[in-house]
Scaffold this motif. Structure first.
Motif, PDB file in Angstrom:
ATOM      1  N   VAL A  53      45.418  14.102  72.116  1.00 55.37           N
ATOM      2  CA  VAL A  53      46.481  14.875  71.118  1.00 55.37           C
ATOM      3  C   VAL A  53      47.901  14.349  71.447  1.00 55.37           C
ATOM      4  O   VAL A  53      48.176  13.418  72.147  1.00 55.37           O
ATOM      5  CB  VAL A  53      46.321  16.188  71.635  1.00 55.37           C
ATOM      6  CG1 VAL A  53      44.962  16.864  71.352  1.00 55.37           C
ATOM      7  CG2 VAL A  53      46.924  16.374  72.823  1.00 55.37           C
ATOM      8  N   HIS A  57      52.963  18.355  70.595  1.00 57.87           N
ATOM      9  CA  HIS A  57      52.300  19.298  69.789  1.00 57.87           C
ATOM     10  C   HIS A  57      51.135  20.144  70.244  1.00 57.87           C
ATOM     11  O   HIS A  57      50.709  21.263  69.448  1.00 57.87           O
ATOM     12  CB  HIS A  57      51.909  18.583  68.495  1.00 57.87           C
ATOM     13  CG  HIS A  57      53.228  18.292  67.669  1.00 57.87           C
ATOM     14  ND1 HIS A  57      53.225  18.054  66.175  1.00 57.87           N
ATOM     15  CD2 HIS A  57      54.516  18.078  67.893  1.00 57.87           C
ATOM     16  CE1 HIS A  57      54.273  17.665  65.994  1.00 57.87           C
ATOM     17  NE2 HIS A  57      55.167  17.866  66.745  1.00 57.87           N
ATOM     18  N   TRP A  58      50.817  19.966  71.263  1.00 60.17           N
ATOM     19  CA  TRP A  58      49.649  20.916  72.005  1.00 60.17           C
ATOM     20  C   TRP A  58      50.272  21.944  73.195  1.00 60.17           C
ATOM     21  O   TRP A  58      50.128  23.123  72.871  1.00 60.17           O
ATOM     22  CB  TRP A  58      48.626  19.916  72.719  1.00 60.17           C
ATOM     23  CG  TRP A  58      47.572  20.769  73.201  1.00 60.17           C
ATOM     24  CD1 TRP A  58      47.484  21.288  74.470  1.00 60.17           C
ATOM     25  CD2 TRP A  58      46.273  21.009  72.625  1.00 60.17           C
ATOM     26  NE1 TRP A  58      46.271  21.774  74.828  1.00 60.17           N
ATOM     27  CE2 TRP A  58      45.382  21.757  73.642  1.00 60.17           C
ATOM     28  CE3 TRP A  58      45.631  20.502  71.497  1.00 60.17           C
ATOM     29  CZ2 TRP A  58      44.203  21.990  73.353  1.00 60.17           C
ATOM     30  CZ3 TRP A  58      44.399  20.949  71.000  1.00 60.17           C
ATOM     31  CH2 TRP A  58      43.839  21.565  72.313  1.00 60.17           C
ATOM     32  N   THR A  70      51.757  26.258  69.241  1.00 66.19           N
ATOM     33  CA  THR A  70      52.348  24.841  68.853  1.00 66.19           C
ATOM     34  C   THR A  70      51.779  24.456  67.545  1.00 66.19           C
ATOM     35  O   THR A  70      50.756  24.888  67.239  1.00 66.19           O
ATOM     36  CB  THR A  70      52.262  23.881  70.273  1.00 66.19           C
ATOM     37  OG1 THR A  70      50.665  23.763  70.638  1.00 66.19           O
ATOM     38  CG2 THR A  70      53.056  24.293  71.322  1.00 66.19           C
ATOM     39  N   HIS A  72      49.687  22.026  66.904  1.00 66.79           N
ATOM     40  CA  HIS A  72      48.170  21.744  67.130  1.00 66.79           C
ATOM     41  C   HIS A  72      47.454  22.972  67.110  1.00 66.79           C
ATOM     42  O   HIS A  72      46.296  22.945  66.830  1.00 66.79           O
ATOM     43  CB  HIS A  72      47.890  20.663  68.267  1.00 66.79           C
ATOM     44  CG  HIS A  72      48.082  19.223  68.042  1.00 66.79           C
ATOM     45  ND1 HIS A  72      47.967  18.633  66.862  1.00 66.79           N
ATOM     46  CD2 HIS A  72      48.467  18.513  69.050  1.00 66.79           C
ATOM     47  CE1 HIS A  72      48.263  17.380  67.056  1.00 66.79           C
ATOM     48  NE2 HIS A  72      48.602  17.186  68.313  1.00 66.79           N
ATOM     49  N   LEU A  73      48.096  24.085  67.803  1.00 62.51           N
ATOM     50  CA  LEU A  73      47.206  25.362  68.182  1.00 62.51           C
ATOM     51  C   LEU A  73      47.393  26.136  66.851  1.00 62.51           C
ATOM     52  O   LEU A  73      46.582  27.338  66.852  1.00 62.51           O
ATOM     53  CB  LEU A  73      47.797  25.888  69.484  1.00 62.51           C
ATOM     54  CG  LEU A  73      47.625  25.008  70.616  1.00 62.51           C
ATOM     55  CD1 LEU A  73      48.399  26.061  71.752  1.00 62.51           C
ATOM     56  CD2 LEU A  73      46.182  24.800  70.901  1.00 62.51           C
ATOM     57  N   GLU A 344      48.482  13.459  63.885  1.00 61.76           N
ATOM     58  CA  GLU A 344      48.766  14.946  64.005  1.00 61.76           C
ATOM     59  C   GLU A 344      47.781  15.696  62.981  1.00 61.76           C
ATOM     60  O   GLU A 344      47.072  16.555  63.120  1.00 61.76           O
ATOM     61  CB  GLU A 344      50.170  15.182  63.836  1.00 61.76           C
ATOM     62  CG  GLU A 344      50.274  17.036  63.797  1.00 61.76           C
ATOM     63  CD  GLU A 344      51.880  17.397  63.424  1.00 61.76           C
ATOM     64  OE1 GLU A 344      52.001  18.784  63.538  1.00 61.76           O
ATOM     65  OE2 GLU A 344      52.657  16.612  63.520  1.00 61.76           O
ATOM     66  N   ILE A 347      44.273  15.519  64.006  1.00 58.72           N
ATOM     67  CA  ILE A 347      44.037  16.349  65.154  1.00 58.72           C
ATOM     68  C   ILE A 347      43.853  17.937  64.611  1.00 58.72           C
ATOM     69  O   ILE A 347      42.914  18.619  65.136  1.00 58.72           O
ATOM     70  CB  ILE A 347      44.932  16.149  66.244  1.00 58.72           C
ATOM     71  CG1 ILE A 347      44.660  14.793  66.821  1.00 58.72           C
ATOM     72  CG2 ILE A 347      44.779  17.437  67.373  1.00 58.72           C
ATOM     73  CD1 ILE A 347      46.039  14.442  67.760  1.00 58.72           C
ATOM     74  N   ASN A 348      44.684  18.252  63.860  1.00 58.72           N
ATOM     75  CA  ASN A 348      44.819  19.582  63.240  1.00 58.72           C
ATOM     76  C   ASN A 348      43.555  19.752  62.392  1.00 58.72           C
ATOM     77  O   ASN A 348      42.694  21.023  62.338  1.00 58.72           O
ATOM     78  CB  ASN A 348      45.968  19.815  62.387  1.00 58.72           C
ATOM     79  CG  ASN A 348      47.411  19.769  63.191  1.00 58.72           C
ATOM     80  OD1 ASN A 348      47.203  19.898  64.140  1.00 58.72           O
ATOM     81  ND2 ASN A 348      48.484  19.708  62.658  1.00 58.72           N
ATOM     82  N   MET A 351      40.895  20.839  64.948  1.00 52.33           N
ATOM     83  CA  MET A 351      41.234  22.058  64.946  1.00 52.33           C
ATOM     84  C   MET A 351      40.614  23.296  64.218  1.00 52.33           C
ATOM     85  O   MET A 351      40.369  24.235  64.594  1.00 52.33           O
ATOM     86  CB  MET A 351      42.807  22.272  65.502  1.00 52.33           C
ATOM     87  CG  MET A 351      43.307  21.394  66.770  1.00 52.33           C
ATOM     88  SD  MET A 351      42.550  21.773  68.120  1.00 52.33           S
ATOM     89  CE  MET A 351      43.375  23.400  68.388  1.00 52.33           C
ATOM     90  N   ARG A 384      44.641  12.962  77.451  1.00 53.50           N
ATOM     91  CA  ARG A 384      45.757  13.951  77.032  1.00 53.50           C
ATOM     92  C   ARG A 384      46.573  13.417  75.834  1.00 53.50           C
ATOM     93  O   ARG A 384      46.783  13.934  74.984  1.00 53.50           O
ATOM     94  CB  ARG A 384      46.867  13.924  78.320  1.00 53.50           C
ATOM     95  CG  ARG A 384      48.048  14.760  77.940  1.00 53.50           C
ATOM     96  CD  ARG A 384      48.843  14.549  79.361  1.00 53.50           C
ATOM     97  NE  ARG A 384      50.361  14.730  79.184  1.00 53.50           N
ATOM     98  CZ  ARG A 384      50.755  16.009  79.151  1.00 53.50           C
ATOM     99  NH1 ARG A 384      50.070  17.216  79.327  1.00 53.50           N
ATOM    100  NH2 ARG A 384      52.073  16.321  78.768  1.00 53.50           N
ATOM    101  N   PRO A 395      43.828  18.285  77.401  1.00 57.50           N
ATOM    102  CA  PRO A 395      43.938  19.239  76.416  1.00 57.50           C
ATOM    103  C   PRO A 395      42.491  20.066  76.238  1.00 57.50           C
ATOM    104  O   PRO A 395      41.668  19.587  75.740  1.00 57.50           O
ATOM    105  CB  PRO A 395      44.249  18.556  74.924  1.00 57.50           C
ATOM    106  CG  PRO A 395      43.746  17.179  75.118  1.00 57.50           C
ATOM    107  CD  PRO A 395      43.788  16.945  76.724  1.00 57.50           C
TER     108      PRO A 395
END
Length: 450
Positions: A53, A57-58, A70, A72-73, A344, A347-348, A351, A384, A395
């Protein structure tokens, strides 16, 4: 010349006869006791995302249990009360072992992965899901389920340190040398769950009518003799064959004398998928997550893993707005703003799909609790930071309440460099595996979960 031996001859020589399967006409009379559990069982799933990640941003700023959401979350914001944000956990044996490949099998075992051409694989340990499945898997039709979307890789990554790519194709390992096969075709995964009967159904048979003898045990001496006569390749093939027989035999025995099951009413709307792999990666992932959900809902298994991709997934995410390229390539963004933004976005996307899975679990009632209440679902990566291959402070998110054993809705900051295997040791105990005092490089069960 040696006289050829067939499997039929081996069985005949051993004097083996197979018991007939359960037949409806010979079932015990009604009223002999319920085969249904009185409360929902505990389920466990591991969802793996490759390539790390963006740490900035995590991980939220500050040290308190409460924290800011954040970037990513953000897809998890509506679920904040349902998960623990875990911090400062890692696998020490993954340090310096290669950027990607060797860290993947270590994710669930903490093992030290040896370099190999693929012939003598040694990942250093059995994964936690398979150890748990070996203890409680007899209670369900399938001991565990392994799903993914990337086909296993072959060959050796000489650029990445001389590791066989096969080790980075699996997170679930039956032993240090044998991965637990994952299914990547939705229809085949669906059929594996239910081809022996409708979801939730299971025949019963009186213990007086069961044949407790193992076919494999009866032929083992003959098989051992044959193994000594064979080549190295023949020996490996025979080992694989005997493992397969043992697996099928265990499933047959479970079908003939099933353990009490939890029965949920209702149709999740998950139809049998079309043949093959969908053209759309998004549809492929969503189907596999729905099948995993169905496996838990029907109590077909209580242990599962899902891989969003292998160690260096070449999955092209150009279908996302603003993205051009594959996940692994983009993860090495070199701090270039455009590439970091694409990283990003990818990754999102992962998520959002994980949040979809958890939200569905949260909305499935199980007699006053929810499927998520009665589960532990870990999501995370073996890195990470994908750009620099950092294996520290991984993460990780742990969702669910584990039937009241977990207290979600906060961050849990362990001491720096706490073994991730401490978490797995605690999970094993919660799942009813009490014997091990150590797993991998654990020092003690992780504290602060409740």
């Amino acid at each position: 010349m040696r006289q050829p031996l067939s499997r039929r001859n081996i069985l005949r020589a051993a004097g083996v006869s197979m018991a007939i399967p359960w037949l409806e006409s010979f079932a015990p009379a009604a009223g002999g006791g319920s085969r249904n559990l009185s409360e929902p069982p505990l389920r466990l799933a591991f969802l793996f995302m490759p390539c790390g990640v963006r740490p900035d941003h995590w991980f939220p700023p500050g040290d308190g249990e409460d924290y800011e959401i954040t970037p990513h979350l953000a897809p998890f914001a509506p679920l904040k009360s349902e998960f623990l944000l875990l911090e400062n956990l890692w696998n020490a044996n993954a340090v310096g072992r290669n950027g990607h490949w060797a860290k993947v099998p270590a994710w669930l075992s903490g093992g030290y992965v040896e370099r190999s051409t693929g012939r003598d694989i040694d990942t250093g340990g059995t994964s936690v899901d398979q150890l748990i499945a070996s203890e409680i898997g007899h209670r369900t039709p399938l001991p565990s389920v392994q799903l993914g979307v990337d086909a296993p890789r072959t060959g050796v990554d000489n650029i990445g340190g001389g590791f066989a790519r096969i080790v980075g194709s699996y997170i679930s390992w039956r032993d240090p040398h044998s991965p637990a096969a994952k299914e990547i075709v939705p229809r085949l995964a669906f059929d594996r769950l239910f081809r022996t009967g409708r979801p939730g159904a299971g025949p019963a048979v009186s213990s007086a009518h069961r044949d407790e003898s193992s076919i494999l045990d009866a032929v083992l001496d003959k098989a051992s003799s044959l193994r000594r006569r064979g080549s190295r390749r023949d020996q490996l093939k025979l080992d694989e064959y005997l493992d397969a027989v043992r697996s099928v035999e265990a499933r047959l025995q479970a079908a003939m004398a099933p353990q009490p099951r939890w029965v949920n009413e209702g149709d999740l709307g998950v139809a049998r998928p079309a043949p093959g792999i969908p053209d759309s990666h998004e549809e492929h992932v969503r189907l596999m997550l729905d099948i995993l959900l169905l496996a838990f809902w029907t109590d077909t298994t209580r242990v599962a893993t899902f891989m969003f991709g292998d160690a260096q997934t070449a999955r092209d995410f150009s279908f996302l707005d603003g993205v051009s390229g594959n996940f692994h390539g983009i993860s090495h963004h070199r701090n270039e703003p455009d590439r970091r933004a694409m990283y990003e976005t990818i990754i999102n996307w992962h998520m959002r799909h994980t949040a979809y899975f958890l939200d569905r679990m949260r909305n499935l009632d199980e007699g006053g609790s929810t499927l998520l209440d009665n589960s532990m679902v870990m999501f995370g990566s073996s890195l990470r930071d994908g750009n620099v291959h950092d294996p520290s402070n991984l993460p990780l998110i742990l969702a669910g309440r584990a039937k009241g054993a977990l207290r979600p809705g906060r961050r849990l900051r362990s001491r720096p460099d706490t073994p991730l295997c401490n978490l797995y040791l605690a999970m094993m105990h919660l799942m009813g595996v009490k014997d091990p005092e150590v797993f991998g490089d654990s020092t003690s069960p992780l504290v602060g979960l409740a």
